[in-house]
Scaffold this motif. Sequence first.
Motif, PDB file in Angstrom:
ATOM      1  N   TRP A  57       0.877  -1.189   0.020  1.00 19.93           N
ATOM      2  CA  TRP A  57       0.038   0.141   0.183  1.00 19.93           C
ATOM      3  C   TRP A  57       0.775   1.248  -0.068  1.00 19.93           C
ATOM      4  O   TRP A  57       0.538   2.243  -0.516  1.00 19.93           O
ATOM      5  CB  TRP A  57      -1.050   0.139   1.209  1.00 19.93           C
ATOM      6  CG  TRP A  57      -0.351   0.093   2.522  1.00 19.93           C
ATOM      7  CD1 TRP A  57      -0.273  -0.674   3.288  1.00 19.93           C
ATOM      8  CD2 TRP A  57       0.035   1.423   3.293  1.00 19.93           C
ATOM      9  NE1 TRP A  57       0.488  -0.155   4.523  1.00 19.93           N
ATOM     10  CE2 TRP A  57       0.570   1.101   4.335  1.00 19.93           C
ATOM     11  CE3 TRP A  57       0.059   2.703   2.568  1.00 19.93           C
ATOM     12  CZ2 TRP A  57       0.986   2.030   5.157  1.00 19.93           C
ATOM     13  CZ3 TRP A  57       0.373   3.654   3.600  1.00 19.93           C
ATOM     14  CH2 TRP A  57       0.995   3.455   4.860  1.00 19.93           C
ATOM     15  N   ASP A  58       2.230   1.243   0.691  1.00 22.80           N
ATOM     16  CA  ASP A  58       2.900   2.293   0.603  1.00 22.80           C
ATOM     17  C   ASP A  58       3.585   2.654  -0.772  1.00 22.80           C
ATOM     18  O   ASP A  58       3.601   3.660  -1.094  1.00 22.80           O
ATOM     19  CB  ASP A  58       4.031   2.175   1.759  1.00 22.80           C
ATOM     20  CG  ASP A  58       4.946   3.158   1.848  1.00 22.80           C
ATOM     21  OD1 ASP A  58       5.014   4.111   2.468  1.00 22.80           O
ATOM     22  OD2 ASP A  58       6.050   2.879   0.925  1.00 22.80           O
ATOM     23  N   HIS A  59       3.946   1.431  -1.567  1.00 23.51           N
ATOM     24  CA  HIS A  59       4.463   1.603  -2.756  1.00 23.51           C
ATOM     25  C   HIS A  59       3.105   2.241  -3.489  1.00 23.51           C
ATOM     26  O   HIS A  59       3.542   3.210  -4.372  1.00 23.51           O
ATOM     27  CB  HIS A  59       4.658   0.191  -3.471  1.00 23.51           C
ATOM     28  CG  HIS A  59       4.960   0.161  -4.876  1.00 23.51           C
ATOM     29  ND1 HIS A  59       5.967   0.508  -5.504  1.00 23.51           N
ATOM     30  CD2 HIS A  59       3.879  -0.318  -5.725  1.00 23.51           C
ATOM     31  CE1 HIS A  59       5.704   0.491  -6.756  1.00 23.51           C
ATOM     32  NE2 HIS A  59       4.518  -0.170  -7.043  1.00 23.51           N
ATOM     33  N   MET A  60       2.012   2.027  -3.464  1.00 26.84           N
ATOM     34  CA  MET A  60       0.990   2.430  -4.239  1.00 26.84           C
ATOM     35  C   MET A  60       0.826   4.019  -4.146  1.00 26.84           C
ATOM     36  O   MET A  60       0.493   4.788  -5.063  1.00 26.84           O
ATOM     37  CB  MET A  60      -0.501   1.914  -4.099  1.00 26.84           C
ATOM     38  CG  MET A  60      -1.292   1.970  -5.212  1.00 26.84           C
ATOM     39  SD  MET A  60      -0.834   1.202  -6.594  1.00 26.84           S
ATOM     40  CE  MET A  60      -0.611  -0.367  -6.339  1.00 26.84           C
ATOM     41  N   VAL A  61       0.935   4.352  -2.838  1.00 28.16           N
ATOM     42  CA  VAL A  61       0.911   5.905  -2.359  1.00 28.16           C
ATOM     43  C   VAL A  61       2.021   6.513  -2.991  1.00 28.16           C
ATOM     44  O   VAL A  61       2.003   7.593  -3.712  1.00 28.16           O
ATOM     45  CB  VAL A  61       1.240   6.015  -1.044  1.00 28.16           C
ATOM     46  CG1 VAL A  61       1.162   7.656  -0.778  1.00 28.16           C
ATOM     47  CG2 VAL A  61      -0.254   5.333  -0.255  1.00 28.16           C
ATOM     48  N   GLN A  62       3.207   5.868  -3.130  1.00 27.03           N
ATOM     49  CA  GLN A  62       4.417   6.453  -3.958  1.00 27.03           C
ATOM     50  C   GLN A  62       4.093   6.555  -5.382  1.00 27.03           C
ATOM     51  O   GLN A  62       4.654   7.608  -6.221  1.00 27.03           O
ATOM     52  CB  GLN A  62       5.906   5.578  -3.675  1.00 27.03           C
ATOM     53  CG  GLN A  62       6.999   6.231  -4.317  1.00 27.03           C
ATOM     54  CD  GLN A  62       7.832   5.031  -4.371  1.00 27.03           C
ATOM     55  OE1 GLN A  62       8.118   4.115  -4.734  1.00 27.03           O
ATOM     56  NE2 GLN A  62       9.065   5.454  -3.629  1.00 27.03           N
TER      57      GLN A  62
END
Length: 324
Positions: free
Chosen positions: A86-91
Motif C-alpha cells: 500500500w505504501d508503494h501504491m501511495v508512492q
Amino acid sequence: MHPVPLLAVLPPLGGSALLRTTLPAVPVALVAVALAAYLGAVHRQNRLHPRHPWPAKRTAAFVASAAVTSVAIFSVIGVYDTTLFWDHMVQHLMLIVVAAVLLAVSAPVALAWRASTGGLHRRITAALRSPPSLVIGHPVTAFVCYGVLIPLTHLTVFFNWAIEYRWVDDVEHFLFLFVGYLFWRHILGHDPNRYRMQAPMRALLLFVALPVDTFVGLTLNSEAHEIFPALAKLHRTWGPSLVMDLHIGGVIMWVGGDVLMMLALIPVVVEWMRREERRATLFDRELEAYLPTPPATRGQPTAGFALGTHAQRTAGPTPPATRG
C-alpha cells in the motif's frame, strides 16, 4: 558489479523517522542536477528575452515536482515502498499523477528551446521535428505507454524484481515520472508538440485512461492470496497481512487514482467552457455585423433600433416615440 538486493526486515512503520538514514546517491544526484539545470535555464531565458520572462508559475511547478519526487523517494514513503504494497501504491500515485503533472505544467522542453542559442538551439529544434520525436509526442503513444506501464509494474514479475534489486526500483521510479510526463503533457502541458488537442479531446483522453487504474486496482483487490513471492520472503510480522496489504494497495490505486484523474479533469472542463463562451461571443458579433440595419420608420427613433443588437433581440422592438 552485482545487483544489490533489497530484501531486508524493516522495523514497524512509524513516524519517528521521516527521512532515509542513507539517501540513494544516484536519485539524489539526478533530482539535484535537474533542479539546477531548470533554474539555470530560467535565468538564461530571462536574460535572453527580458521582454518575455519565463512564467513564475511554471518555475514553481517544476520546484514542486522536484519536492514531491523527493518526498516520494527519499522520505519514509521511499523506505517502505518495497516492504508494504500500500505504501508503494501511495508512492506510485505521487510520482505518476502529482509529480508528473507538475513536471508537464513546468514545460521543460519549451524552456530548453527558449534558453538555447546557436548550435544547441538548432539541434533542439531538429530533435523536436525528428520522426522519433513525432512518434513519442503522439497522444496514442502516451496512452499506450501508460496503459502498459501500470499493469506491467503491478501485475507481473516486475514488481518482484523491484523488491529484490534496488536498480530496478530506481528504474521504476523513473518510468513513473517519464511516462506520466508523456501522458500529462497532452492534458495540462505547454511543451511544443505537433499534436495540439482541444479541450474535448483532452477530456476524452483522460476518460479513456481512467479504466487502466480501475482495472488494476480491482484486480489487486480481488486476489485471494499474495501474488508477489518477494513480499512473502520478507516474513514481515507487523502491519496488515499480505493479502490485506494487497487489497489496501488495490483500493488506493482504484479510488485514489480515479479521484486524482477526475480532479485533473476540472481545469480541462473549465478551459472548454471558456472557449465555448468566447466562440459564442464571437458568433454574436459576426451576426450583428452581418445583419443590416432597417430603415427608420415614421414616428420611431432611428437611434438604437438596429435589429442586430443583442438587447433588442431579447427585449423586443422599441416602442414608438410619444409627444412630450
